[in-house]
Design an enzyme around this catalytic site. Structure first.
Site, PDB file in Angstrom:
ATOM      1  N   CYS A   1       0.903  -1.009  -0.151  1.00 43.80           N
ATOM      2  CA  CYS A   1       0.590  -0.085  -0.101  1.00 43.80           C
ATOM      3  C   CYS A   1       0.822   1.183   0.563  1.00 43.80           C
ATOM      4  CB  CYS A   1      -0.842  -0.040   1.266  1.00 43.80           C
ATOM      5  SG  CYS A   1      -2.491  -1.101   1.439  1.00 43.80           S
TER       6      CYS A   1
HETATM    7  C1  BEZ Z   1       0.740  -4.469   1.647  1.00 44.85           C
HETATM    8  O1  BEZ Z   1       0.158  -3.556   0.964  1.00 44.85           O
HETATM    9  O2  BEZ Z   1       1.774  -5.447   1.969  1.00 44.85           O
HETATM   10  C2  BEZ Z   1      -0.374  -5.906   2.003  1.00 44.85           C
HETATM   11  C3  BEZ Z   1      -1.178  -5.667   3.102  1.00 44.85           C
HETATM   12  C4  BEZ Z   1      -2.294  -6.386   3.911  1.00 44.85           C
HETATM   13  C5  BEZ Z   1      -1.738  -8.016   3.249  1.00 44.85           C
HETATM   14  C6  BEZ Z   1      -0.572  -7.663   2.859  1.00 44.85           C
HETATM   15  C7  BEZ Z   1      -0.243  -7.112   2.236  1.00 44.85           C
END
Ligand code: BEZ
Length: 217
Positions: free
Chosen positions: A45
């Site tokens: 994210c």
């Molecule tokens: C991420 O943004 O890295 C992420 C968020 C939730 C679950 C898996 C990855």
């Protein structure tokens, strides 16, 4: 029920990093991209939000407003924004919705319980100036999105909204486009007096009319 292409994008009031807003009012007469991310302070994210901030001039150039969403609160969003700027080299320059009660996520069917019970998946909704949903994408949390593909698709949506053409696979602005099957050869001759390239009668290519100054249907 999930939103389908052509549906009106649900309106909502939201608390965001730039204050309260009413979605439809905030969009005004612009196009919009509403995209969810699963959770603040997560790596994929973080890279996505930095990427969208860096691409913001490209969205602006197309008359498209961008707005992110997660089910975390504004104070988390604000703390995380500092990390985004520090690690991605660009500050957040668009609002992030804090959808703590998940009402917006539910209205847009962004929570897919068989994937993750409480967080949103990576949803994208492209909304046109009439507030109609024109494109949707759904990615899992583990797969970051390609926002240049979203810009490419917006170029196609905006072109095909005003011209009677469709865009072929892997099309980029400036590439040849396809005359719609609903346009007869007679009508096409009026719009494209210089003709077209037709390897098959149903496959009629013409230059991208958005790169011409005038004259194309
Ligand atoms: C991420 O943004 O890295 C992420 C968020 C939730 C679950 C898996 C990855």
């Amino acid at each position: 029920m999930s939103l389908r292409l052509g549906d009106t994008a649900p309106d909502f009031t939201a608390t965001t990093t730039t204050g309260e807003l009413q979605f439809h009012d905030w969009l005004g007469n612009d196009w919009g991209v509403l995209f969810s991310h699963p959770k603040d302070f997560t790596p994929v994210c973080t890279t996505e939000l930095g990427t969208v901030a860096r691409l913001k001039p490209e969205f602006d150039r197309r008359g498209v407003k961008v707005i992110g969403l997660s089910v975390d609160g504004v104070s988390d969003h604000e703390g995380w924004s500092k990390d985004i700027e520090a690690t991605q080299g660009v500050a957040l320059n668009f609002p992030l919705i804090a959808d703590k009660d998940r009402s917006i996520a539910e209205a847009y069917d962004m929570i897919h319980p068989n994937a993750e019970a409480t967080a949103t998946v990576r949803s994208v909704f492209v909304v046109d100036p009439a507030k109609k949903v024109r494109l949707t994408l759904t990615y899992p949390a583990s797969t970051g999105r390609d926002f240049s593909e979203i810009l490419r698709a917006i170029d196609s949506l905006q072109l095909t909204s005003t011209k009677q053409v469709a865009t072929p696979a892997n099309w980029r602005k400036g590439d040849d486009v396809i005359i719609l099957a609903s346009v007869s050869d007679e009508q096409a001759r009026e719009a494209y007096p210089e003709g077209w390239r037709a390897p098959r009668p149903y496959l009629r290519y013409v230059p991208d009319p958005s790169t011409k100054s005038e004259g194309a249907a």
